[in-house]
Design a protein around this motif. Sequence first.
Motif, PDB file in Angstrom:
ATOM      1  N   GLY A   1     -13.088  38.962  21.754  1.00 62.30           N
ATOM      2  CA  GLY A   1     -11.705  37.332  22.188  1.00 62.30           C
ATOM      3  C   GLY A   1     -10.014  37.845  21.494  1.00 62.30           C
ATOM      4  O   GLY A   1      -9.601  38.993  21.739  1.00 62.30           O
ATOM      5  N   VAL A   2      -9.588  36.528  21.303  1.00 60.44           N
ATOM      6  CA  VAL A   2      -8.044  36.926  21.360  1.00 60.44           C
ATOM      7  C   VAL A   2      -8.291  37.393  19.871  1.00 60.44           C
ATOM      8  O   VAL A   2      -8.414  36.686  18.673  1.00 60.44           O
ATOM      9  N   ARG A   3      -7.567  38.456  19.568  1.00 55.91           N
ATOM     10  CA  ARG A   3      -6.573  39.301  18.213  1.00 55.91           C
ATOM     11  C   ARG A   3      -5.834  38.701  17.415  1.00 55.91           C
ATOM     12  O   ARG A   3      -5.404  38.479  16.427  1.00 55.91           O
ATOM     13  N   ALA A   4      -5.184  38.240  18.883  1.00 53.43           N
ATOM     14  CA  ALA A   4      -2.967  37.673  18.036  1.00 53.43           C
ATOM     15  C   ALA A   4      -2.318  37.339  19.189  1.00 53.43           C
ATOM     16  O   ALA A   4      -2.052  37.561  20.658  1.00 53.43           O
ATOM     17  N   VAL A   5      -1.572  36.085  18.935  1.00 48.44           N
ATOM     18  CA  VAL A   5      -0.668  35.863  19.795  1.00 48.44           C
ATOM     19  C   VAL A   5       0.780  36.112  19.746  1.00 48.44           C
ATOM     20  O   VAL A   5       1.342  35.788  18.137  1.00 48.44           O
ATOM     21  N   VAL A   6       1.429  35.523  20.059  1.00 49.91           N
ATOM     22  CA  VAL A   6       3.158  35.444  19.522  1.00 49.91           C
ATOM     23  C   VAL A   6       3.652  34.515  21.144  1.00 49.91           C
ATOM     24  O   VAL A   6       3.499  34.307  22.022  1.00 49.91           O
ATOM     25  N   PHE A   7       4.117  33.155  20.156  1.00 54.78           N
ATOM     26  CA  PHE A   7       4.782  32.219  20.926  1.00 54.78           C
ATOM     27  C   PHE A   7       6.354  31.916  20.607  1.00 54.78           C
ATOM     28  O   PHE A   7       6.992  32.429  19.935  1.00 54.78           O
ATOM     29  N   ASN A   8       6.870  31.077  21.802  1.00 54.94           N
ATOM     30  CA  ASN A   8       8.515  30.703  21.000  1.00 54.94           C
ATOM     31  C   ASN A   8       7.992  29.601  20.049  1.00 54.94           C
ATOM     32  O   ASN A   8       7.764  28.742  20.776  1.00 54.94           O
ATOM     33  N   LEU A  28      -8.807  29.886  12.753  1.00 55.26           N
ATOM     34  CA  LEU A  28      -9.552  30.690  13.509  1.00 55.26           C
ATOM     35  C   LEU A  28      -9.724  32.429  13.350  1.00 55.26           C
ATOM     36  O   LEU A  28     -10.067  32.531  13.781  1.00 55.26           O
ATOM     37  N   GLY A  29      -8.929  32.364  12.370  1.00 55.97           N
ATOM     38  CA  GLY A  29      -9.080  33.926  12.229  1.00 55.97           C
ATOM     39  C   GLY A  29      -7.626  34.808  13.059  1.00 55.97           C
ATOM     40  O   GLY A  29      -8.012  35.841  13.084  1.00 55.97           O
ATOM     41  N   VAL A  30      -6.921  34.026  13.920  1.00 54.51           N
ATOM     42  CA  VAL A  30      -6.322  34.784  15.098  1.00 54.51           C
ATOM     43  C   VAL A  30      -4.918  34.888  14.037  1.00 54.51           C
ATOM     44  O   VAL A  30      -4.475  33.789  14.116  1.00 54.51           O
ATOM     45  N   ALA A  31      -4.088  35.841  14.169  1.00 54.65           N
ATOM     46  CA  ALA A  31      -2.994  36.186  13.729  1.00 54.65           C
ATOM     47  C   ALA A  31      -1.812  35.613  15.040  1.00 54.65           C
ATOM     48  O   ALA A  31      -1.520  35.772  15.699  1.00 54.65           O
ATOM     49  N   ALA A  32      -0.931  35.026  14.707  1.00 51.95           N
ATOM     50  CA  ALA A  32      -0.002  34.866  15.227  1.00 51.95           C
ATOM     51  C   ALA A  32       1.445  34.003  15.023  1.00 51.95           C
ATOM     52  O   ALA A  32       1.557  33.999  13.713  1.00 51.95           O
ATOM     53  N   ALA A  33       2.144  34.670  15.464  1.00 53.86           N
ATOM     54  CA  ALA A  33       3.512  34.275  15.088  1.00 53.86           C
ATOM     55  C   ALA A  33       4.284  33.851  16.141  1.00 53.86           C
ATOM     56  O   ALA A  33       3.898  33.672  17.380  1.00 53.86           O
ATOM     57  N   ALA A  34       5.708  33.394  15.498  1.00 55.31           N
ATOM     58  CA  ALA A  34       6.544  32.580  16.601  1.00 55.31           C
ATOM     59  C   ALA A  34       8.718  32.962  16.770  1.00 55.31           C
ATOM     60  O   ALA A  34       8.375  33.326  15.440  1.00 55.31           O
ATOM     61  N   VAL A  35       8.864  33.090  18.032  1.00 58.49           N
ATOM     62  CA  VAL A  35       9.892  33.579  17.939  1.00 58.49           C
ATOM     63  C   VAL A  35      11.460  32.331  18.003  1.00 58.49           C
ATOM     64  O   VAL A  35      10.416  31.479  18.642  1.00 58.49           O
ATOM     65  N   ASP A  36      11.775  32.481  17.491  1.00 61.92           N
ATOM     66  CA  ASP A  36      12.730  31.587  17.347  1.00 61.92           C
ATOM     67  C   ASP A  36      12.979  31.295  18.533  1.00 61.92           C
ATOM     68  O   ASP A  36      13.704  32.136  19.997  1.00 61.92           O
ATOM     69  N   ALA A  37      13.353  29.916  19.216  1.00 65.66           N
ATOM     70  CA  ALA A  37      13.916  29.561  20.883  1.00 65.66           C
ATOM     71  C   ALA A  37      14.937  30.494  20.874  1.00 65.66           C
ATOM     72  O   ALA A  37      16.065  30.156  22.092  1.00 65.66           O
TER      73      ALA A  37
END
Length: 105
Positions: A1-8, A28-37
């Motif tokens: 499955g998905v382990r990490a994602v990065v969004f805007n 869900l235990g998924v590492a996630a981060a967002a970058v500054d638009a």
Amino acid sequence: GVRAVVFNDASIGKDAAGIAGLTLLEALGVAAAAVDAASAEIGRSQSTFDEGIISHANGPARELGVHYVAAGHYATERLGVQALAKALGERFGVEADYIELGNPV
């Protein structure tokens, strides 16, 4: 499955909609981060990878070592210019100096 994602973060938006997925993914235990638009083009993954500056990270992402650093472009990019000046000086035997002029922004 998905382990990490990065969004805007899409400039966060109303009711923090631009980063709402971070909380959902944390559950869900998924590492996630967002970058500054302002640092990367929305919808362009290569821009996110090359230019994105982390604005938010959920708990699992922080546990993996993803952290928000409010350094801005000037503070971070001057280090690269200094390293480039040194490398050019060493490679070509020329004098290369970095002159700190500051940035009012």
